[in-house]
Enzyme design. Structure first.
Site, PDB file in Angstrom:
ATOM      1  N   HIS A  13       0.830  -1.188   0.000  1.00 43.11           N
ATOM      2  CA  HIS A  13       0.000   0.000   0.000  1.00 43.11           C
ATOM      3  C   HIS A  13       0.867   1.241   0.000  1.00 43.11           C
ATOM      4  CE1 HIS A  13      -3.256   2.788   1.080  1.00 43.11           C
ATOM      5  NE2 HIS A  13      -4.061   1.841   0.640  1.00 43.11           N
ATOM      6  N   HIS A  14       0.422   2.255  -0.750  1.00 42.81           N
ATOM      7  CA  HIS A  14       1.236   3.466  -0.894  1.00 42.81           C
ATOM      8  C   HIS A  14       1.381   4.225   0.419  1.00 42.81           C
ATOM      9  CE1 HIS A  14       3.400   6.446  -3.022  1.00 42.81           C
ATOM     10  NE2 HIS A  14       2.858   6.231  -4.195  1.00 42.81           N
ATOM     11  N   SER A  15       0.514   3.958   1.390  1.00 38.52           N
ATOM     12  CA  SER A  15       0.618   4.649   2.680  1.00 38.52           C
ATOM     13  C   SER A  15       1.902   4.281   3.418  1.00 38.52           C
ATOM     14  CB  SER A  15      -0.589   4.309   3.554  1.00 38.52           C
ATOM     15  OG  SER A  15      -0.655   2.918   3.808  1.00 38.52           O
TER      16      SER A  15
END
Length: 487
Positions: free
Chosen positions: A146-148
């Protein structure tokens, strides 16, 4: 088992019985609030993932990989990582699959992953190990996260930290040095000597004035883009308001980095300048073909030499990572992303080198602006003032009014390995943002891998776009060599 961070909700209880005083102390150390950018990446309007396809030069040994390696407030909580829960080894019948079919199988497999969200109850990453021989690798690993968790530079640093040089398994990979400001600083130093001090002072004042003006113009353009300024409706511009959670197609191709460096050195440019110029040429050629096909379908007159509209507004959101990442020589972990809105000058040119000159003029002007830093700071302020949902909607709207995304990452200059598995190529990309086309460039050794993430309902012939990019590179290289022979 190892330790990592998973996304939790603050009011949820942890089923660990420890003394209250110890728990308070550990909460301060272990419970880390999500950064503003990470919270935006978790919003339904902007739920972004990164997928990296990694080609390996030998058959993968899964056991080796496993062994080594609302109003609610969201926080990161330290958790035990069960590696077997994240490493997936699908069964593939590869006996009768030829390389060409294997490439299509890989593209289909990776594209299917864009429909499957990660389980937020455990750390947000997966590693798929495919016993699949393709045209450019013996086996393939697909890393999804996930880009988070971080921006491209942060995550690339993490992946490379797990790698070692093939020539020396005890050494970490090395990246080429980037001396962006060396030429400029040397000019300033030269200008500060003797009679040139006054001229140097004028240059500094003029640069400061232009920096302020350029930043103001870029800020106004970004505001206008978020409100009403839209790109031309071309065959590569999608409309993500019609449907979300689409199956995206991910494809890649590897070209010679030496060819790009030849153009760079001859034209006195950077690799990024060359890549942007070739991209502009490739997009122009691809759009010309699409407009010709559209006229044929409609039965219109095709005798005109130029089938595209005379004026096309086609802009890309360029992710600027390095300046946000670095402070001095130290890298900071997280999502330190600023956006630059880059306008491509679309059109056919008699001299292919015009695409390079045009791209360099624009990017040089963008370098003399604080647009990336400003978008990053304003994004943080908006989250604090209006909340994640409104901020995500504004960013989503601004990006929806542009056509595509573009990013470029520098990779190792020598061959690297992961526990005895030499790496053939790395092809990372992103999906989840409101663009029908994302182009990512990743250098590695003497290669440059182009990764495309596309909406197949908008761009169904992704390999033709790659063909046009590669053909544009060849044409520009030939023009550079011809120019060199004349001089």
């Amino acid at each position: 088992m190892g330790e990592g961070y998973e996304l939790m909700i603050e009011h949820q209880a942890m089923e660990i019985k420890i003394p209250e005083t110890t728990m308070r102390k550990d909460e301060e150390e272990d419970e880390q609030p999500l950064s503003p950018a990470a919270r935006v990446f978790h919003a339904p309007e902007f739920n972004c993932y990164v997928i990296s396809v990694i080609g390996v030069k030998k058959k993968i040994e899964p056991d080796v990989s496993r062994r080594n390696k609302n109003s609610q407030t969201q926080i990161w909580v330290r958790t035990n990582v069960v590696v077997s829960d994240h490493v997936i080894v699908p069964y593939i019948q590869t006996q009768n699959i030829e390389n060409a079919n294997a490439d299509k199988f890989l593209e289909s497999y990776v594209s299917d992953l864009t429909l499957i969200p990660l389980d937020t109850s455990k750390p947000l990453w997966e590693l798929h190990l495919l016993d699949l021989k393709t045209s450019d690798a013996e086996n393939v690993a697909v890393l999804k996260f996930h880009h988070s968790l971080g921006d491209g530079m942060s995550l690339m640093a993490l992946v490379l930290a797990c790698m070692r040089k093939t020539s020396n398994p005890d050494e970490l990979p090395t990246l080429p040095n980037q001396n962006r400001s060396s030429s400029r600083s040397s000019r300033l130093k030269a200008g500060s000597r003797g009679d040139f001090r006054f001229l140097w002072l004028i240059m500094v004042l003029w640069s400061a004035i232009m920096l302020v003006l350029n930043t103001m113009c870029d800020a106004l353009e970004f505001i206008a883009t978020a409100m009403f300024l839209k790109d031309t409706e071309t065959p590569i511009k999608g409309d993500f308001r019609l449907s979300k959670h689409k199956r995206m197609s991910l494809v890649h191709r590897t070209v010679s980095l030496d060819d790009i460096k030849l153009i760079k050195n001859t034209m006195n440019m950077t690799v990024n300048d060359v890549v942007l110029g070739v991209t502009q040429a490739g997009l122009s050629q691809y759009l010309e073909t699409r407009y010709v096909e559209k006229k044929k379908k409609l039965g219109e007159d095709q005798r005109n030499s130029d089938h595209m509209p005379k004026i096309i507004r086609l802009r890309s959101a360029i992710l600027d990572l390095s300046d946000m990442m670095a402070k001095g020589s130290k890298c900071r972990w997280g999502n330190w992303i600023g956006y630059i809105v880059f306008p491509f000058s679309i059109g056919l040119r008699k001299d292919p080198l015009e695409h390079l000159r045009s791209a360099k003029r624009i990017i040089d002007r963008k370098k003399n602006s604080l647009e990336a830093a400003l978008t990053f700071i304003v994004g943080k302020l908006m989250i604090k003032s209006f909340g994640v949902k409104i901020t995500a909607n504004i960013i989503n709207r601004a990006l929806s009014n542009t056509t595509m995304s573009f990013s470029n990452l520098i990779g190792p200059i020598e061959e690297i390995s992961f526990f005895g598995h030499p790496i053939a190529y790395m092809a990372p990309s992103v999906y989840g943002h409101p663009h029908a086309l994302t182009m990512h460039f990743q250098s590695y050794m003497n290669k440059m891998t182009i990764s495309l993430t596309v909406d197949p309902t908008v761009i169904s012939d992704t390999h033709r776009l790659l063909d046009d990019w590669e053909e544009s590179l060849k044409n520009i290289k030939a023009a550079v060599q011809e120019r060199g022979s004349i001089h």
